[in-house]
Design a protein around this motif. Structure first.
Motif, mmCIF file in Angstrom:
data_model
loop_
_atom_site.group_PDB
_atom_site.id
_atom_site.type_symbol
_atom_site.label_atom_id
_atom_site.label_comp_id
_atom_site.label_asym_id
_atom_site.label_seq_id
_atom_site.Cartn_x
_atom_site.Cartn_y
_atom_site.Cartn_z
ATOM 1 N N GLU A 74 38.106 34.903 50.395
ATOM 2 C CA GLU A 74 38.284 35.668 49.153
ATOM 3 C C GLU A 74 37.830 37.106 49.338
ATOM 4 N N ASN A 77 40.553 38.858 51.389
ATOM 5 C CA ASN A 77 41.824 39.046 50.663
ATOM 6 C C ASN A 77 41.552 39.034 49.151
ATOM 7 N N PRO A 78 40.871 40.057 48.668
ATOM 8 C CA PRO A 78 40.458 40.061 47.262
ATOM 9 C C PRO A 78 41.628 40.336 46.309
ATOM 10 N N ASN A 79 41.415 39.967 45.069
ATOM 11 C CA ASN A 79 42.364 40.291 44.014
ATOM 12 C C ASN A 79 42.133 41.754 43.622
ATOM 13 N N THR A 80 43.098 42.595 43.874
ATOM 14 C CA THR A 80 42.939 44.039 43.632
ATOM 15 C C THR A 80 43.562 44.481 42.310
ATOM 16 N N LYS A 81 43.783 43.547 41.436
ATOM 17 C CA LYS A 81 44.464 43.856 40.174
ATOM 18 C C LYS A 81 43.706 44.894 39.344
ATOM 19 N N MET A 133 42.175 38.664 35.462
ATOM 20 C CA MET A 133 42.191 38.465 36.915
ATOM 21 C C MET A 133 42.691 37.078 37.328
ATOM 22 N N SER A 134 43.146 36.292 36.369
ATOM 23 C CA SER A 134 43.651 34.959 36.707
ATOM 24 C C SER A 134 44.986 35.029 37.453
ATOM 25 N N THR A 135 45.616 36.207 37.417
ATOM 26 C CA THR A 135 46.834 36.436 38.202
ATOM 27 C C THR A 135 46.620 37.692 39.039
ATOM 28 N N LYS A 136 47.509 37.918 39.989
ATOM 29 C CA LYS A 136 47.351 39.094 40.855
ATOM 30 C C LYS A 136 48.317 40.222 40.519
#
Length: 314
Positions: A74, A77-81, A133-136
């Motif tokens: 994680e 490859n983080p969530n960058t949203k 942040m539940s989606t990207k």
């Protein structure tokens, strides 16, 4: 951005300050009044810049996480949203915001970055952030709605931020509700097509508003003795010392508008100052002030002293 009511509040505060300090330097006090109003725009700018700094801090946090010795999948490859939020990026790239922050040397978040960290932590812990942040991937509308909600629900009500702003400049606390509202209005108007040269809202809606601030202040001060006599004549059972200084300032300003501002309806003047009294003076002040202003306005109308131009102004 400024409303006429907030202009009236600023003038009232200046009149009260003059009375307390017994300062009769009109030019100096007028400059201070305008300076106090200008400082409100500084608060607007630093609160916008705060959003930019929170995004930068989040980006820095992700970069450091990726470089950890024992980085998880994680982390790598983080969530960058959040850091790619289009509204935050528009603010970060806004040329006027950058220019104003640099010109005015409003670098408070560099010096006091712990508040940026506090707010970033509060955002991460919120349900709003979790849902977002539940989606990207997201649309511009989702990005905008999220920033508006985060500002309203997490940033604006934060107690630590409130205390910080109060410590920086005491007058900013009175300005904060208007500034926060202005920021929300600005964010709601942001469109995906807006470029980095998009202008920020102006402090004064037009030149008339600035002139109104100066005129109400000067005309009230220059006619203060006459207006004080008007109050005495309608309060025979009241010692002047018993009338709160803030109430005197409010009544004098209202009388000034009655006879010196032909285009402002009597009802508008009375309603505006009653609302100001409810917020800034004693619990019974609005009732007292309403009685005085109602009596004065009716007598002025009967005696032909009102100089109102246009229909519906009485």
């Amino acid at each position: 951005m400024l409303t006429r009511r907030h202009i009236r509040v600023k003038v009232m505060q200046s009149l009260y300050s003059m009375e307390q300090t017994q300062n009769d330097n009109l030019d100096k006090e007028e400059k201070f009044l305008l300076f106090s109003i200008d400082q409100m725009y500084d608060l607007f700018l630093i609160n916008l810049q705060l959003l930019v700094e929170i995004r930068k801090h989040a980006e820095d946090f992700l970069t450091k996480s990726q470089k950890k010795h024992l980085a998880t999948s994680e982390d790598k490859n983080p969530n960058t949203k959040f850091i790619n939020n289009e509204v935050l990026l528009l603010l970060q790239n806004n040329a006027q915001l950058k220019e104003e922050i640099e010109r005015k040397k409003l670098n408070c978040w560099e010096l006091d970055d712990e508040y940026v960290k506090i707010l970033w932590s509060s955002i991460k812990e919120s349900e709003l952030y979790e849902d977002y942040m539940s989606t990207k991937l997201s649309s511009f509308r989702e990005d905008k709605d999220f920033i508006i909600d985060i500002f309203k629900e997490v940033i604006a009500p934060n107690d630590k931020l409130y205390e910080y702003i109060e410590d920086k400049k005491l007058t900013w606390i009175d300005d904060l509700p208007l500034v926060n509202t202005a920021i929300i209005k600005m964010l709601r108007k942001v469109k995906a097509s807006h470029d980095e040269n998009r202008s920020l809202p102006k402090l004064y809606k037009d030149i008339d508003d600035k002139k109104f601030a100066i005129d109400v202040f000067r005309k009230t001060v220059l006619n203060a003795v006459e207006f004080a006599k008007e109050i005495d004549g309608r309060t025979p059972n009241w010692d002047q010392d018993r009338i709160a200084e803030l109430d005197k300032a409010i009544i004098k300003m209202a009388i000034c508008e009655f006879i010196k501002f032909p285009s402002i309806p009597i009802k508008v003047t009375i309603n505006e100052y009653l609302e100001i009294a409810k917020e800034y003076s004693t619990p019974k002040s609005s009732i007292f002030i309403n009685g005085i202003l109602d009596k004065i306005s009716k007598e002025y109308q009967e005696n032909g002293k009102l100089n109102k131009v246009g229909r519906g102004l009485l």
